[in-house]
Design a protein around this motif. Structure first.
Motif, mmCIF file in Angstrom:
data_model
loop_
_atom_site.group_PDB
_atom_site.id
_atom_site.type_symbol
_atom_site.label_atom_id
_atom_site.label_comp_id
_atom_site.label_asym_id
_atom_site.label_seq_id
_atom_site.Cartn_x
_atom_site.Cartn_y
_atom_site.Cartn_z
ATOM 1 N N ILE A 31 9.326 6.061 6.198
ATOM 2 C CA ILE A 31 8.677 6.762 7.317
ATOM 3 C C ILE A 31 9.712 7.655 7.976
ATOM 4 O O ILE A 31 10.844 7.231 8.226
ATOM 5 C CB ILE A 31 8.169 5.736 8.366
ATOM 6 C CG1 ILE A 31 7.162 4.783 7.730
ATOM 7 C CG2 ILE A 31 7.536 6.422 9.571
ATOM 8 C CD1 ILE A 31 6.987 3.491 8.480
ATOM 9 N N HIS A 46 -1.295 9.600 6.972
ATOM 10 C CA HIS A 46 -1.862 10.154 5.734
ATOM 11 C C HIS A 46 -3.372 10.263 5.857
ATOM 12 O O HIS A 46 -3.989 9.553 6.648
ATOM 13 C CB HIS A 46 -1.539 9.246 4.545
ATOM 14 C CG HIS A 46 -0.099 8.889 4.459
ATOM 15 N ND1 HIS A 46 0.817 9.689 3.832
ATOM 16 C CD2 HIS A 46 0.588 7.845 4.955
ATOM 17 C CE1 HIS A 46 2.021 9.132 3.950
ATOM 18 N NE2 HIS A 46 1.902 8.007 4.636
ATOM 19 N N ILE A 80 7.588 4.187 0.344
ATOM 20 C CA ILE A 80 7.790 5.626 0.599
ATOM 21 C C ILE A 80 8.614 5.898 1.862
ATOM 22 O O ILE A 80 9.135 6.987 2.036
ATOM 23 C CB ILE A 80 6.430 6.371 0.722
ATOM 24 C CG1 ILE A 80 5.564 5.738 1.813
ATOM 25 C CG2 ILE A 80 5.704 6.406 -0.612
ATOM 26 C CD1 ILE A 80 4.280 6.506 2.103
ATOM 27 N N SER A 121 11.306 0.784 4.052
ATOM 28 C CA SER A 121 11.219 0.497 5.492
ATOM 29 C C SER A 121 11.501 -0.969 5.737
ATOM 30 O O SER A 121 11.240 -1.818 4.887
ATOM 31 C CB SER A 121 9.810 0.772 6.017
ATOM 32 O OG SER A 121 9.352 2.020 5.591
ATOM 33 N N LYS A 141 0.835 -1.215 0.000
ATOM 34 C CA LYS A 141 0.000 0.000 0.000
ATOM 35 C C LYS A 141 0.869 1.265 0.000
ATOM 36 O O LYS A 141 0.600 2.210 -0.714
ATOM 37 C CB LYS A 141 -0.917 -0.021 1.226
ATOM 38 C CG LYS A 141 -1.801 1.181 1.304
ATOM 39 C CD LYS A 141 -3.008 1.066 2.234
ATOM 40 C CE LYS A 141 -2.790 0.525 3.599
ATOM 41 N NZ LYS A 141 -3.904 0.839 4.510
ATOM 42 N N GLY A 155 -4.009 -1.677 11.780
ATOM 43 C CA GLY A 155 -3.179 -2.827 11.409
ATOM 44 C C GLY A 155 -1.924 -2.984 12.261
ATOM 45 O O GLY A 155 -1.658 -4.051 12.823
ATOM 46 N N LEU A 156 -1.144 -1.920 12.393
ATOM 47 C CA LEU A 156 0.109 -2.039 13.161
ATOM 48 C C LEU A 156 -0.164 -2.165 14.657
ATOM 49 O O LEU A 156 0.610 -2.802 15.374
ATOM 50 C CB LEU A 156 1.016 -0.830 12.894
ATOM 51 C CG LEU A 156 1.682 -0.796 11.518
ATOM 52 C CD1 LEU A 156 2.585 0.432 11.397
ATOM 53 C CD2 LEU A 156 2.494 -2.061 11.269
HETATM 54 P P1 ADP Z 1 -3.321 1.876 8.039
HETATM 55 O O1 ADP Z 1 -2.444 1.290 6.988
HETATM 56 O O2 ADP Z 1 -4.686 1.326 8.055
HETATM 57 O O3 ADP Z 1 -3.308 3.377 8.021
HETATM 58 P P2 ADP Z 1 -1.482 0.764 10.022
HETATM 59 O O4 ADP Z 1 -1.676 0.684 11.489
HETATM 60 O O5 ADP Z 1 -1.272 -0.487 9.269
HETATM 61 O O6 ADP Z 1 -2.758 1.526 9.487
HETATM 62 O O7 ADP Z 1 -0.266 1.733 9.716
HETATM 63 C C1 ADP Z 1 -0.174 2.988 10.412
HETATM 64 C C2 ADP Z 1 0.567 4.006 9.547
HETATM 65 O O8 ADP Z 1 1.934 3.615 9.445
HETATM 66 C C3 ADP Z 1 0.067 4.082 8.123
HETATM 67 O O9 ADP Z 1 -1.034 4.971 8.028
HETATM 68 C C4 ADP Z 1 1.296 4.571 7.382
HETATM 69 O O10 ADP Z 1 1.379 5.963 7.474
HETATM 70 C C5 ADP Z 1 2.462 3.996 8.174
HETATM 71 N N1 ADP Z 1 3.017 2.765 7.534
HETATM 72 C C6 ADP Z 1 2.725 1.500 7.848
HETATM 73 N N2 ADP Z 1 3.429 0.631 7.110
HETATM 74 C C7 ADP Z 1 4.215 1.374 6.289
HETATM 75 C C8 ADP Z 1 5.181 1.076 5.279
HETATM 76 N N3 ADP Z 1 5.509 -0.181 4.971
HETATM 77 N N4 ADP Z 1 5.782 2.121 4.654
HETATM 78 C C9 ADP Z 1 5.482 3.385 4.970
HETATM 79 N N5 ADP Z 1 4.570 3.739 5.909
HETATM 80 C C10 ADP Z 1 3.937 2.743 6.567
#
Ligand code: ADP
Length: 372
Positions: free
Chosen positions: A312, A328, A310, A364, A281, A339-340
């Motif tokens: 972080i 975002h 992209i 990342s 994503k 998710g995280l």
């Molecule tokens: P969601 O994807 O539904 O916004 P997550 O909890 O999975 O929620 O992720 C939180 C935030 O962390 C995301 O909104 C994004 O900004 C950042 N993020 C997560 N994974 C990545 C990644 N692989 N690369 C860049 N940014 C990430």
């Protein structure tokens, strides 16, 4: 200050020879302190388990067996407890071995030595200091219990709310779709736009509530570590679920043979699915390239999910693991920010760690440690 019951305020005394026990009891009763004499180590251990504030032990009562029994008791105390002990020592060659034994206890617990002969004021002061320390421990226990209860209540609330909200939200989504399908010709353009807002809102709420439900479920996990499962197999299952997005984005996912870890299958799948889903994503203009690695770290495996997305910024690398935390807007990237937080929760349950290392604009690496 907290006081559970009188048993927990007792001073236990183990002084099997001489007049120590009688003298101590007199001192305590004059000082208005509640005490209880124990005849031998098994009796002391039993009373300790019933509840006590501190214990006084004569050095000569400490044989190798009794030290090991006490040692076991000391090391199995709950996290809030570090019961203070006072060991009454005596000078003299014949006492050297037992003194040595008493010193062993010091390594295991909160032990103070008081040399005989002592004055009643000295012993009273020592016991009062021990009582103060014990009161603080009871206070910590009370706070821990309050926090645990509050957490359970919150957990239950989040679960019930997200569970019960599912149905009305689903109805909103279904009926707004039905209206737009069957009554479109009777609505003007503005009406259709409003309807679209309702429909989009309902769908967003649907995924938020589903995510929240998944988050609360991630907490109800077994206490014991499960049997080892193969991480590679769970990764392949997660990739099957992501097949559509992988294909649409022409993403490359590569991995080495992955080890067995002691984590429930569903949790492993959720971890891989969330991390790889995000890696795709939050892709950059380049074709997504994702690799999964595993390295042994003592009794754990460290798994890594690396992307060329992209990235972080350093100041956000901790925050993104919080519930609903996103970097975002919805118009940029869809998502709920759950998710995280789910990944963090799962990893916490296995006493592991999850973190990210990233170079903005380059990619990342998410790492997590899981029991081997
Ligand atoms: P969601 O994807 O539904 O916004 P997550 O909890 O999975 O929620 O992720 C939180 C935030 O962390 C995301 O909104 C994004 O900004 C950042 N993020 C997560 N994974 C990545 C990644 N692989 N690369 C860049 N940014 C990430």
């Amino acid at each position: 200050m907290y006081r559970k019951n009188d048993l927990e305020m007792r001073v236990l005394v183990l002084a099997p020879t001489g007049r120590d026990a009688v003298l101590l009891q007199q001192t305590f009763s004059a000082a208005n302190l509640q005490s209880q004499i124990c005849e031998h180590i098994p009796a002391l251990l039993e009373e300790l388990s019933t509840g006590a504030a501190t214990a006084l032990i004569a050095q000569e009562a400490l044989s190798p067996e009794s030290v090991s029994g006490l040692g076991n008791w000391l090391t199995s105390q709950p996290t809030w407890s570090d019961i203070p002990f006072i060991v009454l020592t005596s000078k003299g060659r014949s006492n050297r071995t037992t003194f040595h034994k008493a010193r062993e206890l010091q390594a295991l617990g909160n032990v103070t030595f008081l040399e005989r002969p002592f004055r009643p004021e000295t012993i009273e002061a020592g016991v009062r200091a021990a009582l103060r320390a014990r009161m603080r421990q009871y206070e910590i226990r009370r706070r821990q219990e309050t926090l645990t209860r509050a957490n359970l209540d919150l957990e239950q609330f989040a679960y019930t709310a997200s569970h019960d909200l599912q149905e009305p939200i689903r109805n909103m989504a279904i009926y707004s779709t039905l209206i737009s399908r069957e009554y479109a010709d009777r609505l003007d353009e503005q009406g259709l736009t409003y309807l679209q807002f309702v429909s989009e809102g309902a769908h967003r709420m649907e995924s938020l509530v589903a995510g929240l439900l998944e988050y609360t479920k991630a907490a109800t996990i077994v206490d014991e570590l499960p049997e080892p499962v193969n991480a590679g197999k769970q990764l392949r299952l997660a990739l099957l679920n992501l097949a559509e997005v992988i294909r649409e984005n022409e993403a490359d996912v590569v991995y080495c043979p992955l080890p067995d870890v002691r984590v429930r299958e569903l949790h492993l799948q959720q971890l891989f699915q969330n991390l790889i889903g995000n890696a795709i994503k939050y892709r950059s203009a380049e074709k997504p390239h994702i690799s999964i690695t595993a390295e042994r770290e003592g009794t754990r495996w460290r798994l890594g999910v690396h992307d060329n997305g992209i990235g972080i910024q350093a100041e956000y690398t901790t925050r993104i693991f919080g519930l609903f935390k996103r970097l975002h807007g919805h118009d940029e990237y869809s998502g709920t920010g759950i998710g995280l937080a789910i990944c963090q929760r799962i990893v916490d349950r296995y006493m592991g760690r999850i973190w990210v290392e990233s170079v903005p604009g380059k990619g990342s690496s998410f790492f997590l440690t899981l029991p081997a």
